[in-house]
Design a protein around this motif. Structure first.
Motif, PDB file in Angstrom:
ATOM      1  N   VAL A 232      -1.640  -5.262  -6.087  1.00 15.69           N
ATOM      2  CA  VAL A 232      -0.407  -6.041  -6.189  1.00 15.69           C
ATOM      3  C   VAL A 232       0.774  -5.139  -6.543  1.00 15.69           C
ATOM      4  CG1 VAL A 232       0.788  -7.810  -7.527  1.00 15.69           C
ATOM      5  CG2 VAL A 232      -1.546  -8.209  -6.742  1.00 15.69           C
ATOM      6  N   GLU A 233       0.603  -4.279  -7.546  1.00 21.00           N
ATOM      7  CA  GLU A 233       1.743  -3.482  -8.002  1.00 21.00           C
ATOM      8  C   GLU A 233       2.145  -2.424  -6.971  1.00 21.00           C
ATOM      9  OE1 GLU A 233       1.246  -2.006 -11.951  1.00 21.00           O
ATOM     10  OE2 GLU A 233       1.003  -4.017 -12.802  1.00 21.00           O
ATOM     11  N   LEU A 234       1.178  -1.650  -6.454  1.00 19.09           N
ATOM     12  CA  LEU A 234       1.526  -0.632  -5.463  1.00 19.09           C
ATOM     13  C   LEU A 234       1.748  -1.262  -4.095  1.00 19.09           C
ATOM     14  CD1 LEU A 234      -0.903   2.287  -6.459  1.00 19.09           C
ATOM     15  CD2 LEU A 234       1.435   1.854  -7.223  1.00 19.09           C
ATOM     16  N   GLY A 235       0.998  -2.352  -3.799  1.00 17.51           N
ATOM     17  CA  GLY A 235       1.202  -3.042  -2.526  1.00 17.51           C
ATOM     18  C   GLY A 235       2.605  -3.625  -2.426  1.00 17.51           C
ATOM     19  N   SER A 236       3.101  -4.179  -3.520  1.00 18.66           N
ATOM     20  CA  SER A 236       4.457  -4.736  -3.504  1.00 18.66           C
ATOM     21  C   SER A 236       5.489  -3.653  -3.228  1.00 18.66           C
ATOM     22  CB  SER A 236       4.766  -5.400  -4.855  1.00 18.66           C
ATOM     23  OG  SER A 236       3.905  -6.496  -5.083  1.00 18.66           O
ATOM     24  N   ALA A 237       5.220  -2.430  -3.723  1.00 19.67           N
ATOM     25  CA  ALA A 237       6.201  -1.347  -3.594  1.00 19.67           C
ATOM     26  C   ALA A 237       6.398  -0.896  -2.149  1.00 19.67           C
ATOM     27  CB  ALA A 237       5.766  -0.163  -4.455  1.00 19.67           C
ATOM     28  N   VAL A 238       5.372  -1.030  -1.291  1.00 22.03           N
ATOM     29  CA  VAL A 238       5.528  -0.572   0.095  1.00 22.03           C
ATOM     30  C   VAL A 238       6.097  -1.678   0.994  1.00 22.03           C
ATOM     31  CG1 VAL A 238       3.702   1.136  -0.124  1.00 22.03           C
ATOM     32  CG2 VAL A 238       3.147  -1.137   0.749  1.00 22.03           C
ATOM     33  N   GLY A 239       6.228  -2.891   0.456  1.00 21.34           N
ATOM     34  CA  GLY A 239       6.942  -3.948   1.151  1.00 21.34           C
ATOM     35  C   GLY A 239       6.296  -4.460   2.419  1.00 21.34           C
ATOM     36  N   PRO A 240       6.869  -5.495   3.011  1.00 22.42           N
ATOM     37  CA  PRO A 240       6.269  -6.129   4.190  1.00 22.42           C
ATOM     38  C   PRO A 240       6.272  -5.256   5.435  1.00 22.42           C
ATOM     39  CG  PRO A 240       8.428  -7.081   3.703  1.00 22.42           C
ATOM     40  CD  PRO A 240       8.077  -6.203   2.548  1.00 22.42           C
ATOM     41  N   ASN A 241       7.064  -4.200   5.446  1.00 22.32           N
ATOM     42  CA  ASN A 241       7.048  -3.293   6.602  1.00 22.32           C
ATOM     43  C   ASN A 241       6.096  -2.118   6.407  1.00 22.32           C
ATOM     44  OD1 ASN A 241       9.143  -4.677   8.132  1.00 22.32           O
ATOM     45  ND2 ASN A 241      10.524  -3.985   6.492  1.00 22.32           N
ATOM     46  N   GLY A 242       5.454  -2.067   5.253  1.00 22.50           N
ATOM     47  CA  GLY A 242       4.523  -0.985   4.973  1.00 22.50           C
ATOM     48  C   GLY A 242       3.081  -1.440   5.067  1.00 22.50           C
ATOM     49  N   LYS A 243       2.185  -0.580   4.585  1.00 21.20           N
ATOM     50  CA  LYS A 243       0.768  -0.914   4.610  1.00 21.20           C
ATOM     51  C   LYS A 243       0.110  -0.336   3.367  1.00 21.20           C
ATOM     52  CE  LYS A 243      -3.462  -0.555   7.356  1.00 21.20           C
ATOM     53  NZ  LYS A 243      -4.062  -0.094   8.615  1.00 21.20           N
ATOM     54  N   TYR A 244      -0.658  -1.172   2.698  1.00 20.88           N
ATOM     55  CA  TYR A 244      -1.445  -0.721   1.550  1.00 20.88           C
ATOM     56  C   TYR A 244      -2.898  -1.030   1.844  1.00 20.88           C
ATOM     57  CZ  TYR A 244      -3.595  -0.775  -3.124  1.00 20.88           C
ATOM     58  OH  TYR A 244      -4.423  -0.556  -4.205  1.00 20.88           O
ATOM     59  N   VAL A 245      -3.747   0.005   1.715  1.00 23.51           N
ATOM     60  CA  VAL A 245      -5.190  -0.182   1.865  1.00 23.51           C
ATOM     61  C   VAL A 245      -5.842   0.176   0.530  1.00 23.51           C
ATOM     62  CG1 VAL A 245      -7.284   0.505   3.086  1.00 23.51           C
ATOM     63  CG2 VAL A 245      -5.098   0.385   4.312  1.00 23.51           C
ATOM     64  N   GLY A 246      -6.549  -0.773  -0.053  1.00 26.45           N
ATOM     65  CA  GLY A 246      -7.251  -0.537  -1.314  1.00 26.45           C
ATOM     66  C   GLY A 246      -8.748  -0.485  -1.090  1.00 26.45           C
ATOM     67  N   ILE A 247      -9.386   0.571  -1.597  1.00 24.61           N
ATOM     68  CA  ILE A 247     -10.833   0.757  -1.456  1.00 24.61           C
ATOM     69  C   ILE A 247     -11.471   0.695  -2.835  1.00 24.61           C
ATOM     70  CG2 ILE A 247     -12.662   2.317  -0.674  1.00 24.61           C
ATOM     71  CD1 ILE A 247     -10.891   1.421   1.603  1.00 24.61           C
ATOM     72  N   ASP A 248     -12.516  -0.107  -2.980  1.00 27.11           N
ATOM     73  CA  ASP A 248     -13.259  -0.144  -4.239  1.00 27.11           C
ATOM     74  C   ASP A 248     -14.685  -0.592  -3.934  1.00 27.11           C
ATOM     75  OD1 ASP A 248     -12.003  -0.295  -7.385  1.00 27.11           O
ATOM     76  OD2 ASP A 248     -14.096  -0.882  -7.076  1.00 27.11           O
ATOM     77  N   PHE A 249     -15.634  -0.110  -4.732  1.00 29.81           N
ATOM     78  CA  PHE A 249     -17.033  -0.484  -4.471  1.00 29.81           C
ATOM     79  C   PHE A 249     -17.448  -1.734  -5.231  1.00 29.81           C
ATOM     80  CE2 PHE A 249     -20.118   0.482  -7.928  1.00 29.81           C
ATOM     81  CZ  PHE A 249     -19.204   0.787  -8.924  1.00 29.81           C
TER      82      PHE A 249
ATOM     83  N   ASP B  37       9.730   0.484   0.923  1.00 27.93           N
ATOM     84  CA  ASP B  37       9.368  -0.391   2.029  1.00 27.93           C
ATOM     85  C   ASP B  37       9.111   0.418   3.303  1.00 27.93           C
ATOM     86  OD1 ASP B  37       8.920  -2.653   3.529  1.00 27.93           O
ATOM     87  OD2 ASP B  37      11.048  -3.077   3.848  1.00 27.93           O
ATOM     88  N   GLY B  38       7.981   0.167   3.925  1.00 28.13           N
ATOM     89  CA  GLY B  38       7.659   0.824   5.196  1.00 28.13           C
ATOM     90  C   GLY B  38       6.638   1.935   5.080  1.00 28.13           C
ATOM     91  N   MET B  39       6.300   2.351   3.856  1.00 25.14           N
ATOM     92  CA  MET B  39       5.339   3.449   3.707  1.00 25.14           C
ATOM     93  C   MET B  39       3.908   2.938   3.863  1.00 25.14           C
ATOM     94  SD  MET B  39       6.968   5.797   0.661  1.00 25.14           S
ATOM     95  CE  MET B  39       5.674   7.036   0.814  1.00 25.14           C
ATOM     96  N   ARG B  40       3.037   3.860   4.271  1.00 17.41           N
ATOM     97  CA  ARG B  40       1.612   3.551   4.436  1.00 17.41           C
ATOM     98  C   ARG B  40       0.824   4.341   3.396  1.00 17.41           C
ATOM     99  NH1 ARG B  40      -0.440   2.451   9.454  1.00 17.41           N
ATOM    100  NH2 ARG B  40      -1.872   4.200   9.250  1.00 17.41           N
ATOM    101  N   ILE B  41       0.092   3.624   2.535  1.00 20.73           N
ATOM    102  CA  ILE B  41      -0.674   4.322   1.502  1.00 20.73           C
ATOM    103  C   ILE B  41      -2.090   3.774   1.429  1.00 20.73           C
ATOM    104  CG2 ILE B  41       1.403   4.773   0.149  1.00 20.73           C
ATOM    105  CD1 ILE B  41       0.368   2.702  -1.882  1.00 20.73           C
ATOM    106  N   ILE B  42      -2.984   4.610   0.929  1.00 19.64           N
ATOM    107  CA  ILE B  42      -4.363   4.196   0.676  1.00 19.64           C
ATOM    108  C   ILE B  42      -4.696   4.539  -0.771  1.00 19.64           C
ATOM    109  CG2 ILE B  42      -5.344   6.371   1.561  1.00 19.64           C
ATOM    110  CD1 ILE B  42      -7.736   4.637   2.600  1.00 19.64           C
ATOM    111  N   ASP B  43      -5.403   3.633  -1.435  1.00 19.20           N
ATOM    112  CA  ASP B  43      -5.687   3.724  -2.867  1.00 19.20           C
ATOM    113  C   ASP B  43      -7.205   3.732  -3.044  1.00 19.20           C
ATOM    114  OD1 ASP B  43      -5.771   3.494  -5.606  1.00 19.20           O
ATOM    115  OD2 ASP B  43      -4.434   1.749  -5.712  1.00 19.20           O
ATOM    116  N   LEU B  44      -7.752   4.889  -3.437  1.00 15.72           N
ATOM    117  CA  LEU B  44      -9.209   5.035  -3.560  1.00 15.72           C
ATOM    118  C   LEU B  44      -9.644   4.648  -4.974  1.00 15.72           C
ATOM    119  CD1 LEU B  44      -9.700   8.433  -1.676  1.00 15.72           C
ATOM    120  CD2 LEU B  44      -9.515   6.111  -0.753  1.00 15.72           C
ATOM    121  N   GLY B  45     -10.496   3.621  -5.081  1.00 12.76           N
ATOM    122  CA  GLY B  45     -10.860   3.092  -6.397  1.00 12.76           C
ATOM    123  C   GLY B  45      -9.731   2.248  -6.950  1.00 12.76           C
TER     124      GLY B  45
ATOM    125  N   GLY C 251       3.635  16.153   5.348  1.00 14.60           N
ATOM    126  CA  GLY C 251       4.610  15.700   4.347  1.00 14.60           C
ATOM    127  C   GLY C 251       4.053  14.665   3.392  1.00 14.60           C
ATOM    128  N   GLY C 252       2.832  14.201   3.655  1.00 16.74           N
ATOM    129  CA  GLY C 252       2.234  13.187   2.789  1.00 16.74           C
ATOM    130  C   GLY C 252       1.812  13.756   1.451  1.00 16.74           C
TER     131      GLY C 252
END
Length: 320
Positions: free
Chosen positions: A173-190, A158-166, A255-256
């Motif tokens: 849903v699966e990785l977004g749930s892992a970073v929790g409501p205090n985190g951020k998930y950005v998913g990119i797909d064409f 919870d609280g981590m910021r991640i970006i998922d390319l493709g 550290g990322g």
């Protein structure tokens, strides 16, 4: 070794082994091998096999050459002395997740239709026209394993910021749930088709911190940094995978971590068999090699450390 890495690698090896068997079956079914026993020119062989899609037939022959089933010398093609073995060791069978077998069987059927025409309506390897088929693939247990592995290697919490390319249709849903409501998930797909499925799931789960963007990763402009970047089974669809890897490193804060999951040519000897079926997707180029990805990492101006884990995983950590 991480048990998830072992499961992933053993299943990828099994997929390639089974794919080789199906390629041999295709050669027998369409009588491709008969003239190759005596030796024949490529042109004569292509003309004699009654399959309409000659481009696909050429690819099949090239795949046989890559796998050592056929030899080409002096303008002539000839069957090589080879044998086909399917290893069924206890260690491999214990790690097998067989739900991918029916999906690959569907791809083998599509290969038959592709010999008629790549645009045949039963070839559902288009990310939008066949979005439901791709979604079925992404829901497989083996694909859940690689997402769990990415989550573990990134230490998602919870609280981590991640970006998922493709990102496809399931990771948000699966990785977004892992970073929790205090985190951020950005998913990119064409693919708007896969993103539409993902958007529905994200809304159903109430993951307000998940953002999805329709975009070609090659045109992505780096404006933010993240705790983690995920690149899973994307690089095979890019002419220049190293450029996207360098861009992914640029997105890392100090550290990322960047986690790359893929089929690497130099670590998977029978990769050509998998490439033949994956090339039913028009955007597919080739699977990358771990060597070229590590070379791209070395070209990064940032202070990074890279490690290869098993046959299908590379982790890059930005030190400063």
């Amino acid at each position: 070794m991480d048990p998830l890495v072992e499961v992933l690698d053993r299943n990828m090896e099994a997929m390639a082994d089974v794919a080789v068997g199906y390629l041999i079956q295709i050669g027998l079914k369409y009588d491709v091998f008969k003239e190759l026993v005596r030796g024949v020119s490529r042109e004569k062989l292509i003309a004699s096999v009654p399959l309409p899609n000659k481009e696909r037939l050429e690819r099949l022959i090239d795949t046989y050459i890559q796998l050592g089933i056929v030899e080409e010398s002096g303008g002539s093609l000839r069957m090589a002395e080879c044998s086909y073995e399917l290893s069924l060791t206890r260690e491999r069978l214990e790690k097998l997740m067989p739900d991918w077998i029916p999906i690959l069987e569907e791809m083998y059927k599509m290969a038959d239709y592709a010999f008629i025409s790549r645009e045949h309506p039963k070839v559902l390897m288009d990310f939008d026209k066949g979005a439901d088929f791709w979604d079925m693939r992404l829901l497989l247990g083996i694909n859940r394993i690689y997402r769990q592995l990415a989550s573990r290697l990134l230490g998602l919490e919870d609280g981590m910021r991640i970006i998922d390319l493709g990102c496809g249709s399931v990771s948000p849903v699966e990785l977004g749930s892992a970073v929790g409501p205090n985190g951020k998930y950005v998913g990119i797909d064409f693919s708007p088709g896969l993103l539409s499925i993902a958007t529905t799931r994200v809304k159903d789960e109430g993951l307000d911190w998940v953002t999805l963007r329709e975009m070609d990763v090659r045109r992505l402009v780096v404006r933010n940094t993240y705790d983690g970047v995920v690149v899973s089974f994307l690089l095979g669809y890019l002419e220049n995978p190293g450029a996207v890897v360098r861009k992914a490193i640029e997105m890392l804060g100090p550290g990322g971590r960047l986690v790359i999951l893929d089929v690497f040519q130099d670590l998977n000897p029978k990769v050509a068999a998998l490439e033949f079926f994956e090339s039913l997707t028009k955007e597919f180029v080739r699977f990358p090699s771990a060597g070229e990805i590590l070379a791209a990492v070395d070209e990064s101006p940032y202070d990074v450390e890279a490690s290869v884990i098993g046959n299908s995983t590379i982790v890059v950590t930005r030190v400063l």
